[in-house]
Design a protein around this motif. Sequence first.
Motif, short mmCIF file in Angstrom:
data_model
loop_
_atom_site.label_atom_id
_atom_site.label_comp_id
_atom_site.label_asym_id
_atom_site.label_seq_id
_atom_site.Cartn_x
_atom_site.Cartn_y
_atom_site.Cartn_z
N ARG A 217 42.05 25.39 83.49
CA ARG A 217 41.46 24.16 82.95
C ARG A 217 41.20 23.10 84.01
NH1 ARG A 217 43.77 23.44 77.05
NH2 ARG A 217 43.44 21.23 77.39
N GLU A 218 41.99 23.11 85.08
CA GLU A 218 41.93 22.00 86.02
C GLU A 218 40.62 21.92 86.79
OE1 GLU A 218 44.10 24.10 89.89
OE2 GLU A 218 45.17 22.61 88.69
N HIS A 219 39.79 22.96 86.74
CA HIS A 219 38.56 22.96 87.52
C HIS A 219 37.35 22.42 86.74
CE1 HIS A 219 40.79 25.33 90.38
NE2 HIS A 219 41.06 26.21 89.44
N ILE A 220 37.52 22.11 85.46
CA ILE A 220 36.36 21.77 84.63
C ILE A 220 35.86 20.36 84.90
CG2 ILE A 220 35.52 21.52 82.26
CD1 ILE A 220 37.60 23.65 81.46
N LEU A 221 36.72 19.37 84.74
CA LEU A 221 36.30 17.98 84.86
C LEU A 221 36.12 17.52 86.31
CD1 LEU A 221 38.38 16.28 82.02
CD2 LEU A 221 36.04 17.17 81.98
N GLN A 222 36.42 18.40 87.25
CA GLN A 222 36.17 18.08 88.66
C GLN A 222 34.68 18.13 88.98
OE1 GLN A 222 38.48 20.78 91.05
NE2 GLN A 222 40.45 19.94 90.40
N VAL A 223 33.90 18.80 88.14
CA VAL A 223 32.46 18.94 88.37
C VAL A 223 31.75 17.67 87.90
CG1 VAL A 223 30.39 20.26 87.76
CG2 VAL A 223 32.59 21.44 88.14
N PRO A 224 30.94 17.05 88.74
CA PRO A 224 30.19 15.85 88.33
C PRO A 224 29.28 16.15 87.14
CG PRO A 224 30.09 16.12 90.72
CD PRO A 224 30.70 17.38 90.18
N GLY A 225 29.32 15.26 86.15
CA GLY A 225 28.50 15.45 84.95
C GLY A 225 29.24 16.09 83.80
N ALA A 226 30.40 16.72 84.07
CA ALA A 226 31.22 17.31 83.01
C ALA A 226 32.11 16.20 82.44
CB ALA A 226 32.06 18.46 83.55
N LEU A 227 31.77 15.69 81.25
CA LEU A 227 32.47 14.53 80.69
C LEU A 227 33.67 14.90 79.84
CD1 LEU A 227 29.45 12.26 79.65
CD2 LEU A 227 30.70 12.34 81.83
N ALA A 228 33.59 16.00 79.13
CA ALA A 228 34.67 16.38 78.22
C ALA A 228 34.49 17.85 77.85
CB ALA A 228 34.66 15.51 76.96
N TYR A 229 35.54 18.42 77.25
CA TYR A 229 35.42 19.79 76.73
C TYR A 229 36.45 19.99 75.62
CZ TYR A 229 39.57 20.93 79.57
OH TYR A 229 40.82 20.95 80.12
N HIS A 230 36.21 21.01 74.83
CA HIS A 230 37.14 21.36 73.76
C HIS A 230 37.00 22.84 73.45
CE1 HIS A 230 34.14 21.61 70.44
NE2 HIS A 230 33.50 20.73 71.17
#
Length: 309
Positions: A217-230
Amino acid sequence: MEDGLRITWIGMAINLLLGLGKVVAGWYLSSKALMADGLHSLIDLLTDVAVIFGLIMARRPEDANHHYGHHKFVSLSKLFIGGALVVFAGGLLVTVLIDLRTGRGAPKAEGAFLVACLSLLAKEGLFWWTRAVARRLKSDLLMANAWHHRMDSISSLGVAVALVAVWIGGADWAFLDGAVTLVLGFYLLLEAFKIFRRACDDLLDAAPEQEIIEDFREHILQVPGALAYHDFRVRRVGDVYEVDLHLQVEPELTVERGHAIAREVKQQMLEMHPEVSKVLIHVEPANDEHIKQSGIFDVENSPPGAIVD
């Protein structure tokens, strides 16, 4: 995976030689424990075949009948290994209990002890070698087989200790040959059940350990433009993992830009974790309709009203 096949073939040859040697020696020297240890090595041949089968099948590409590939053949092989060990350990316990009740003569401990020590050295060495290959390849199947070798070496150690006691103490200590086998049988049964249960979890798509999930999970929000996920989900498929999630981006972005962000999230995860084989991402606009209270958000760039875990 060539190294995995190589070490398994070597283990298969060693198990054949040790198994036949211990069974013959146990029969000739009247040691039930040594015979049981030899039968365990022969059963290891079946598990080695299962490992080889699983590793070869997992390498096959997707086809018309297997749209998701063949990785679950690895889990099926682990199920066979665990099941074979459960049957062996159960039968061993029943046999030893009968022998302890009826009684039997003392084994010829000197010769049986030397055979048990030879088996101990060979199987312990095979354990360390296989475990090193399993760690390098991050193969759960090879690791299960490595611990199978360790179980065999511990079995040989117990047999050797019992035979030393019989050697020194004579016929009065003959019961130790069966008593040690009984203890080893319970240990084997416990370890076999763990392997069997893990294989069942894989086949039933149970979630892996929480630390593995958090690591992905820790790699998702590190990407610019990725605001949230579920709806982040992970499952083990053989020796690899498959991940899927719903990713939220700015509603005003073009489909092409949203796809590019998702592709970067996927690439980050695949590059950082070679054990992940597939990442499926569903892109959504980060608005009131799609934002989930159970989701994970980028605190600085999350849309108004977003609730952070």
